[in-house]
Design a protein around this motif. Structure first.
Motif, PDB file in Angstrom:
ATOM      1  N   LYS A 175     -14.816  30.620   1.684  1.00  0.00           N
ATOM      2  CA  LYS A 175     -15.479  29.864   0.562  1.00  0.00           C
ATOM      3  C   LYS A 175     -14.422  30.742  -0.721  1.00  0.00           C
ATOM      4  N   LEU A 176     -14.328  29.886  -1.451  1.00  0.00           N
ATOM      5  CA  LEU A 176     -13.339  30.423  -2.921  1.00  0.00           C
ATOM      6  C   LEU A 176     -14.572  31.216  -3.816  1.00  0.00           C
ATOM      7  N   TYR A 177     -15.764  30.801  -3.551  1.00  0.00           N
ATOM      8  CA  TYR A 177     -16.883  31.564  -4.401  1.00  0.00           C
ATOM      9  C   TYR A 177     -18.169  31.508  -3.982  1.00  0.00           C
ATOM     10  N   GLU A 178     -18.967  32.040  -4.384  1.00  0.00           N
ATOM     11  CA  GLU A 178     -20.462  31.954  -3.969  1.00  0.00           C
ATOM     12  C   GLU A 178     -21.154  30.978  -4.903  1.00  0.00           C
ATOM     13  N   PHE A 179     -22.450  30.492  -4.372  1.00  0.00           N
ATOM     14  CA  PHE A 179     -23.098  29.787  -5.239  1.00  0.00           C
ATOM     15  C   PHE A 179     -23.442  30.514  -6.480  1.00  0.00           C
ATOM     16  N   GLU A 180     -23.806  31.851  -6.365  1.00  0.00           N
ATOM     17  CA  GLU A 180     -24.454  32.416  -7.651  1.00  0.00           C
ATOM     18  C   GLU A 180     -23.198  32.567  -8.743  1.00  0.00           C
ATOM     19  N   ASP A 181     -21.820  32.563  -8.244  1.00  0.00           N
ATOM     20  CA  ASP A 181     -20.555  32.241  -9.257  1.00  0.00           C
ATOM     21  C   ASP A 181     -20.888  30.924 -10.076  1.00  0.00           C
ATOM     22  N   LEU A 182     -21.156  29.897  -9.316  1.00  0.00           N
ATOM     23  CA  LEU A 182     -21.187  28.514  -9.815  1.00  0.00           C
ATOM     24  C   LEU A 182     -22.545  28.617 -10.953  1.00  0.00           C
ATOM     25  N   ARG A 183     -23.294  29.154 -10.407  1.00  0.00           N
ATOM     26  CA  ARG A 183     -24.719  29.185 -11.357  1.00  0.00           C
ATOM     27  C   ARG A 183     -24.146  29.805 -12.683  1.00  0.00           C
ATOM     28  N   LYS A 184     -23.759  31.037 -12.782  1.00  0.00           N
ATOM     29  CA  LYS A 184     -23.187  31.781 -13.651  1.00  0.00           C
ATOM     30  C   LYS A 184     -22.190  30.731 -14.660  1.00  0.00           C
ATOM     31  N   THR A 185     -21.567  30.383 -13.992  1.00  0.00           N
ATOM     32  CA  THR A 185     -20.369  29.397 -14.636  1.00  0.00           C
ATOM     33  C   THR A 185     -21.012  28.491 -15.691  1.00  0.00           C
ATOM     34  N   ILE A 186     -21.907  27.796 -14.945  1.00  0.00           N
ATOM     35  CA  ILE A 186     -22.620  26.637 -15.655  1.00  0.00           C
ATOM     36  C   ILE A 186     -23.302  27.169 -16.910  1.00  0.00           C
ATOM     37  N   ASP A 187     -23.933  28.531 -16.908  1.00  0.00           N
ATOM     38  CA  ASP A 187     -24.650  29.216 -17.783  1.00  0.00           C
ATOM     39  C   ASP A 187     -23.605  29.362 -18.979  1.00  0.00           C
ATOM     40  N   LEU A 188     -22.341  29.510 -18.806  1.00  0.00           N
ATOM     41  CA  LEU A 188     -21.632  29.940 -19.772  1.00  0.00           C
ATOM     42  C   LEU A 188     -20.978  28.556 -20.746  1.00  0.00           C
TER      43      LEU A 188
END
Ligand SMILES: [Zn+2]
Length: 449
Positions: free
Chosen positions: A114-127
């Motif tokens: 996987k290129l990244y984890e779900f946690e990274d996606l969640r942080k991305t959306i917050d930004l």
């Protein structure tokens, strides 16, 4: 101002431009490389700059080749704001979550990393920060604004000005002409340099007038043959353009009712987001909304969100229309329908978008008559139709018109986001027809303005 393409230079995917001034470092898009196993591997390579040193990211639109590496950027330490138009900000979560789900499935079935984890996606959306079209926003020693690109819903091109310095424009993807619901591409303001996409930099689309005629004929033939019209769906914009056309056909008595199945959860969710933003529609669509006409809904339309609802489509007697993902037919529910209906002469497969090499869609597009679908060999007896004017990208004529109608003539044009031939052809056309110096930069070649 220094500008470096870290993707989509002499190729279509991986859009990511780094812009650096004395005080500010921003990225325009942070997209994925797509299309082959080699492209997939490139997503895992280092960016070529420090993620944590980037002050902000400006997103032009929510296609994966423009946003797919955002969570990787966050994973590597980026923590600044991600600016986008309000519809793009809303759509981003749907697109990234869908991409993550596919990554997770591939990880579980084939151990693909996987290129990244779900946690990274969640942080991305917050930004993510939604901003209005055309409104200037200051950031360090630059200011920027988004203008309507007319490519997909919420799409934009970006204008950046350095204080007492250079003005640059980044096209993102520039839309086709006369696309239902979308507003036309806005005019470029004053600019010194333009970075322009070149997907169809060496092509001219067929006449847009013929588009709905071809579609209407395909539906009529399907009804006459009591067959199935299969449309592999691209979830943002083209699915909704098809619904818009169908709604028009029914309301103007061009067609008797025929069952239409929208068999794509992602397309259903994207349509819901579009319904939240009627203020972003073009005049014709806005007028329909004012008149109380919901063109995303008509009596014979069925939305099939769950798997069991999707399976029940099989039990419905033809004629029927099925719009299902994925657009290039290499995954998703469309495969089950292809397995069932491709071998029937009464089926029409209606291809409305670009089919990348290596995909099932490309094989059907090029006329292969024996294809493997879900591990079964199928004899293709269906009628296969491709309509280029459904494309979401402007052709060479549109791109030249867009650059040529800038408020002040740019001094220089850089052609990106296209295969070698397309970039070079567009650069040549820009210099000969518009008399502006034009080049096609290479990957990670820094341009000093
Ligand atoms: Zn795009």
């Amino acid at each position: 101002m220094h500008i470096t393409p870290h993707g989509a230079a002499r190729e279509v995917t991986g859009s990511c431009h780094r812009v650096e001034t004395k005080k500010t470092r921003v990225l325009i898009d942070c997209g994925m490389f797509q299309g082959s196993a080699f492209s997939d591997a490139r997503n895992f390579q280092p960016f070529g700059f420090e993620a944590k040193d980037v002050d902000a990211v400006l997103i032009t639109h929510t296609h994966l080749d423009h946003v797919g590496r955002l969570p990787k950027l966050v994973h590597e330490g980026f923590n600044g704001p991600i600016f986008a138009t309000k519809p793009t900000a809303r759509l981003l979560r749907i697109i990234l979550e869908d991409a993550y789900q596919i990554m997770e499935e591939q990880f579980e079935s084939d151990y693909r990393p996987k290129l990244y984890e779900f946690e990274d996606l969640r942080k991305t959306i917050d930004l993510v920060r939604g901003v209005e079209y055309s409104r200037w926003k200051a950031l360090g020693d630059i200011r920027f604004r988004f203008r309507d690109a007319g490519h997909i819903f919420g799409s934009s091109f970006v204008e950046i000005e350095e204080t007492d310095g250079v003005r640059a424009v980044f096209s993102g993807d520039i839309g086709n002409v006369d696309t239902p619901i979308l507003r036309p591409t806005a005019q470029i303001g004053t600019s010194d340099v333009v970075f322009v996409e070149s997907t169809y930099g060496n092509r001219i689309h067929e006449d847009i007038e013929t588009r709905s005629t071809i579609f209407l004929d395909a539906v009529k033939r399907t009804m006459k043959q009591k067959g199935v019209l299969l449309i592999p769906a691209f979830a943002i914009e083209r699915t909704q353009a098809l619904l818009y056309d169908l709604n028009h056909f029914f309301e103007h008595q061009k067609l008797p009712p025929i069952d239409v199945y929208l068999d794509s959860p992602m397309a259903i969710h994207v349509t819901e987001v579009m319904e939240e933003f009627p203020e972003y529609y073009d005049q014709a669509a806005a007028k329909l909304v004012m008149d109380g006409d919901n063109f995303f809904d008509f009596p014979s339309l069925h939305l099939t969100l769950t798997r069991s609802e999707s399976k029940r489509i099989n039990e419905v007697k033809p004629p029927k229309i099925i719009i299902a993902g994925s657009g290039m037919m290499n995954a998703g529910r469309i495969q089950h329908h292809l397995l069932r209906y491709l071998s029937k002469t009464s089926t029409t497969l209606f291809i409305v978008g670009y089919q990348a090499s290596g995909t099932l869609g490309r094989r059907l597009y090029t006329g292969e008559r024996h294809v493997r679908v879900l591990n079964e060999m199928i004899d293709v007896k269906a009628n296969v139709i491709t309509v280029g004017s459904f494309s979401a990208h402007g052709d060479q004529k549109k791109l030249l018109h867009w650059i040529g109608s800038a408020q002040t003539k740019p001094k220089r044009v850089y052609c990106v986001h296209g295969e070698d031939d397309a970039c070079v052809a567009l650069a040549t056309a820009v210099s000969t027809e518009l008399n502006i110096k034009a080049d096609a930069p290479h990957h990670q070649e820094t341009i000093e303005l």
